[in-house]
Motif scaffolding. Structure first.
Motif, PDB file in Angstrom:
ATOM      1  N   ALA A 388     -14.792  53.503  92.966  1.00  0.00           N
ATOM      2  CA  ALA A 388     -14.653  54.903  93.115  1.00  0.00           C
ATOM      3  C   ALA A 388     -15.343  56.012  92.199  1.00  0.00           C
ATOM      4  N   SER A 389     -15.996  56.628  93.037  1.00  0.00           N
ATOM      5  CA  SER A 389     -16.945  57.343  92.256  1.00  0.00           C
ATOM      6  C   SER A 389     -15.931  59.223  91.815  1.00  0.00           C
ATOM      7  N   GLN A 390     -15.714  59.246  90.473  1.00  0.00           N
ATOM      8  CA  GLN A 390     -14.691  60.386  90.335  1.00  0.00           C
ATOM      9  C   GLN A 390     -15.103  60.496  88.797  1.00  0.00           C
ATOM     10  N   PRO A 391     -14.904  62.148  88.421  1.00  0.00           N
ATOM     11  CA  PRO A 391     -15.161  61.896  87.039  1.00  0.00           C
ATOM     12  C   PRO A 391     -15.113  61.392  85.046  1.00  0.00           C
ATOM     13  N   TYR A 392     -14.124  60.161  85.861  1.00  0.00           N
ATOM     14  CA  TYR A 392     -14.238  59.907  84.697  1.00  0.00           C
ATOM     15  C   TYR A 392     -14.308  58.688  85.069  1.00  0.00           C
ATOM     16  N   SER A 393     -15.200  57.814  86.000  1.00  0.00           N
ATOM     17  CA  SER A 393     -16.274  57.109  86.915  1.00  0.00           C
ATOM     18  C   SER A 393     -17.248  56.407  85.032  1.00  0.00           C
ATOM     19  N   ALA A 394     -18.246  57.305  84.554  1.00  0.00           N
ATOM     20  CA  ALA A 394     -19.506  56.488  83.882  1.00  0.00           C
ATOM     21  C   ALA A 394     -18.608  56.444  82.771  1.00  0.00           C
ATOM     22  N   GLU A 395     -17.431  57.182  82.038  1.00  0.00           N
ATOM     23  CA  GLU A 395     -17.235  56.178  80.366  1.00  0.00           C
ATOM     24  C   GLU A 395     -16.252  55.110  81.369  1.00  0.00           C
ATOM     25  N   TYR A 396     -15.162  55.439  82.564  1.00  0.00           N
ATOM     26  CA  TYR A 396     -14.447  54.021  82.176  1.00  0.00           C
ATOM     27  C   TYR A 396     -15.433  52.861  82.577  1.00  0.00           C
ATOM     28  N   ALA A 397     -16.519  53.131  83.546  1.00  0.00           N
ATOM     29  CA  ALA A 397     -17.640  51.785  83.764  1.00  0.00           C
ATOM     30  C   ALA A 397     -17.913  51.820  82.061  1.00  0.00           C
ATOM     31  N   THR A 398     -18.201  52.604  81.491  1.00  0.00           N
ATOM     32  CA  THR A 398     -18.763  51.897  79.875  1.00  0.00           C
ATOM     33  C   THR A 398     -17.827  51.171  79.625  1.00  0.00           C
ATOM     34  N   ASP A 399     -16.324  52.024  79.559  1.00  0.00           N
ATOM     35  CA  ASP A 399     -15.176  50.958  79.142  1.00  0.00           C
ATOM     36  C   ASP A 399     -14.892  49.615  79.428  1.00  0.00           C
ATOM     37  N   LEU A 400     -14.773  49.055  80.489  1.00  0.00           N
ATOM     38  CA  LEU A 400     -14.830  47.532  81.098  1.00  0.00           C
ATOM     39  C   LEU A 400     -16.334  47.131  80.922  1.00  0.00           C
ATOM     40  N   GLY A 401     -17.704  47.968  81.307  1.00  0.00           N
ATOM     41  CA  GLY A 401     -18.229  46.615  80.472  1.00  0.00           C
ATOM     42  C   GLY A 401     -18.250  46.120  78.928  1.00  0.00           C
ATOM     43  N   THR A 402     -18.420  46.809  78.377  1.00  0.00           N
ATOM     44  CA  THR A 402     -18.100  46.620  77.005  1.00  0.00           C
ATOM     45  C   THR A 402     -16.304  45.628  76.543  1.00  0.00           C
ATOM     46  N   ALA A 403     -15.523  45.921  77.681  1.00  0.00           N
ATOM     47  CA  ALA A 403     -13.460  44.338  77.576  1.00  0.00           C
ATOM     48  C   ALA A 403     -14.488  43.733  77.875  1.00  0.00           C
ATOM     49  N   PHE A 404     -15.479  43.879  79.297  1.00  0.00           N
ATOM     50  CA  PHE A 404     -15.408  42.207  79.954  1.00  0.00           C
ATOM     51  C   PHE A 404     -17.054  41.995  78.829  1.00  0.00           C
ATOM     52  N   ASP A 405     -17.550  42.616  78.661  1.00  0.00           N
ATOM     53  CA  ASP A 405     -18.247  41.465  77.001  1.00  0.00           C
ATOM     54  C   ASP A 405     -17.003  40.864  76.406  1.00  0.00           C
ATOM     55  N   ASP A 406     -16.484  41.702  76.096  1.00  0.00           N
ATOM     56  CA  ASP A 406     -15.593  40.149  75.069  1.00  0.00           C
ATOM     57  C   ASP A 406     -15.326  39.384  75.367  1.00  0.00           C
ATOM     58  N   VAL A 407     -14.538  39.405  76.685  1.00  0.00           N
ATOM     59  CA  VAL A 407     -13.779  38.893  77.688  1.00  0.00           C
ATOM     60  C   VAL A 407     -15.016  36.763  77.387  1.00  0.00           C
ATOM     61  N   VAL A 408     -16.314  37.470  78.124  1.00  0.00           N
ATOM     62  CA  VAL A 408     -17.089  36.842  78.212  1.00  0.00           C
ATOM     63  C   VAL A 408     -17.611  36.055  76.999  1.00  0.00           C
ATOM     64  N   ARG A 409     -17.458  36.830  75.862  1.00  0.00           N
ATOM     65  CA  ARG A 409     -17.570  36.092  74.156  1.00  0.00           C
ATOM     66  C   ARG A 409     -16.481  35.689  74.193  1.00  0.00           C
ATOM     67  N   GLY A 410     -15.149  35.801  73.902  1.00  0.00           N
ATOM     68  CA  GLY A 410     -13.840  34.554  74.169  1.00  0.00           C
ATOM     69  C   GLY A 410     -13.758  35.906  72.723  1.00  0.00           C
ATOM     70  N   VAL A 411     -13.710  36.981  73.139  1.00  0.00           N
ATOM     71  CA  VAL A 411     -13.327  37.388  72.124  1.00  0.00           C
ATOM     72  C   VAL A 411     -11.656  38.180  72.220  1.00  0.00           C
ATOM     73  N   ALA A 412     -11.333  38.458  73.271  1.00  0.00           N
ATOM     74  CA  ALA A 412     -10.265  38.819  74.218  1.00  0.00           C
ATOM     75  C   ALA A 412      -9.851  38.453  75.327  1.00  0.00           C
ATOM     76  N   THR A 413      -8.789  38.129  75.039  1.00  0.00           N
ATOM     77  CA  THR A 413      -8.455  37.973  76.119  1.00  0.00           C
ATOM     78  C   THR A 413      -8.042  38.700  77.455  1.00  0.00           C
ATOM     79  N   PRO A 414      -8.414  38.289  78.755  1.00  0.00           N
ATOM     80  CA  PRO A 414      -8.590  38.914  79.142  1.00  0.00           C
ATOM     81  C   PRO A 414      -7.182  39.975  79.590  1.00  0.00           C
ATOM     82  N   GLU A 415      -6.082  40.080  79.350  1.00  0.00           N
ATOM     83  CA  GLU A 415      -5.043  41.027  79.096  1.00  0.00           C
ATOM     84  C   GLU A 415      -5.416  42.364  77.765  1.00  0.00           C
ATOM     85  N   ALA A 416      -5.672  41.370  76.333  1.00  0.00           N
ATOM     86  CA  ALA A 416      -6.024  42.588  76.041  1.00  0.00           C
ATOM     87  C   ALA A 416      -6.922  43.156  75.989  1.00  0.00           C
TER      88      ALA A 416
END
Length: 431
Positions: A388-416
């Motif tokens: 989606a392209s919404q007012p929150y999209s840029a901030e959301y993308a940044t937060d998702l990117g950080t969380a995805f990196d944590d998943v790939v690096r094995g420092v957080a489970t997908p759920e967490a």
């Protein structure tokens, strides 16, 4: 006598000045009629290099096609400068470009001009644009941008590596997981020397996998962040169990740290370090130039179920008119021209991108690009999805990117990781 004489001189002076003023007004009127040439509008674009050359050709063709508007193109790749101009009372351009994920945020701030009335006047058929590409163009029911080019994701594979491992191109998620296992090679020390599935962009890869499992990142209404959607978690669990848990996050990180530059001659997919990647159509144009000997193929991204076949993620390159443009109607006429069939075809061919209009997806102009039809055909499918392209999209993308990196690096489970994004999303600006 002196006073009377002075008055006469003043009277003569006033008469003379009045005559000059009248003459000046008459000349101004004549000058306006004589110089009532084309209205000049400025098209400030982010592209440079060969892309800019292709765009200047489109601009030149438009200027030759009519005499009412003159478009002046300016290559200005500074996105911050673009935003600063749009946010000021006096903007420096009348039309520009960016990506679709900015539309909602900018429209909510009032810095984009709504286009619907202009598009209707200029007879632009919005129904001809791929539905997924138009999802990012609207905010609060109004159209604020149009896609000049779009991008889809597909599964690319190295034919030689698959043949050597006895692997057929995968068509299901189970087959993809098995192929990744067979195509990931380690040495005697356990270090990875070849990986089954590469990762050009973590965020694009994992959001696309979410769609392939039937997930949504913006809720059923397309306006609400939904990182903890059950199918998104399933997709991330699939990724971690297939790669991170199997081969080790530290070993994957060590392997990727030594890979060559993306889309260069040392690109890991080009050099056989990555057997498969999920990537965009621009690769079909770049590979023949940079890695002409690469024996490669492309196939639909495997999906978690039959009804999800043909799933892909769509992103867009957009054109818009800022609210502070002084020539909106003229800019809209140029916008209508550039999204016409021939200009769009010429421009997307030059960039190696997809046209955004469904009527062009089978155009023979694209047939000479190897494997390009694979990316073209999924664009109009019902399983083509766009964030989606919404007012929150840029901030959301940044937060998702950080969380995805944590998943790939094995420092957080997908759920967490996804719960952390959901918690942050509660404070997003709804516009």
């Amino acid at each position: 006598m002196k006073t009377s004489s002075t008055r006469r001189r003043l009277g003569l002076r006033v008469t003379a000045l009045t005559s000059v003023a009248v003459a000046a007004i008459a000349l101004t009127g004549c000058s306006g009629a004589a110089s009532s040439g084309p209205t000049t509008i400025t098209f400030s674009y982010l592209w440079g290099g060969e892309e800019a050359k292709a765009l200047e050709k489109v601009i030149a063709d438009f200027n030759k096609s009519q005499s009412e508007i003159k478009v002046v193109g300016v290559s200005s790749p500074d996105a911050q400068k673009q935003l600063t101009s749009m946010s000021s009372s006096n903007g420096s351009f009348d039309i520009s470009d960016n990506f679709g994920n900015t539309v909602g945020s900018w429209a909510s701030k009032g810095i984009l001009a709504p286009l619907d009335e202009y598009l209707k006047a200029d007879k632009v058929d919005l129904g001809d644009f791929a539905p997924a590409s138009m999802e990012q163009m609207k905010f609060d029911g109004k159209t604020y941008a149009l896609p000049i080019a779009v991008h889809t994701q597909q599964l690319m594979y190295n034919k030689d590596l698959l043949a050597a491992a006895g692997v057929e191109p995968p068509t299901t998620m189970d087959e993809l997981a098995t192929a990744i296992q067979k195509l990931t090679v380690t040495d005697a020390s356990g270090a990875i020397t070849q990986i089954g599935l590469g990762n050009p962009s973590t965020s694009t890869l994992l959001t696309t996998l979410g769609y392939a499992f039937g997930g949504t990142w913006d809720g059923k209404d397309g306006k609400t962040p939904s990182p903890t959607d059950a199918k998104n978690i399933e997709a991330l669990d699939w990724y971690t169990s297939t790669l991170t848990d199997k081969f080790g996050a530290d070993k994957i990180a060590s392997f990727t740290s030594g890979l060559g530059q993306y889309m260069s001659a040392q690109d890991p997919f080009y050099t056989g370090k990555e057997a498969m990647v999920i990537d965009g159509e621009w690769q079909a144009v770049n590979i023949p130039k940079v890695a002409p000997n690469l024996n490669w193929g492309v196939i639909d991204i495997p999906a978690a179920s039959e009804e999800l076949a043909g799933t892909t993620q769509v992103s867009t390159s957009t054109l818009f008119i800022p609210s502070n443009s002084k020539h909106k109607a003229e800019a809209a006429k140029f916008l209508a021209y550039i999204v016409g069939d021939k200009p769009m075809t010429d421009f997307t061919l030059a960039l190696g991108n997809l046209p955004s209009k469904t009527s062009l997806l089978t155009d023979s102009a694209y047939s000479s690009i190897p494997n390009f039809d694979s990316w073209l055909k999924v664009l109009a499918g019902e399983n083509a999805k766009a964030l989606a392209s919404q007012p929150y999209s840029a901030e959301y993308a940044t937060d998702l990117g950080t969380a995805f990196d944590d998943v790939v690096r094995g420092v957080a489970t997908p759920e967490a990781a996804m719960k952390s994004v959901a918690d942050k999303a509660k404070s997003y600006d709804a516009g």
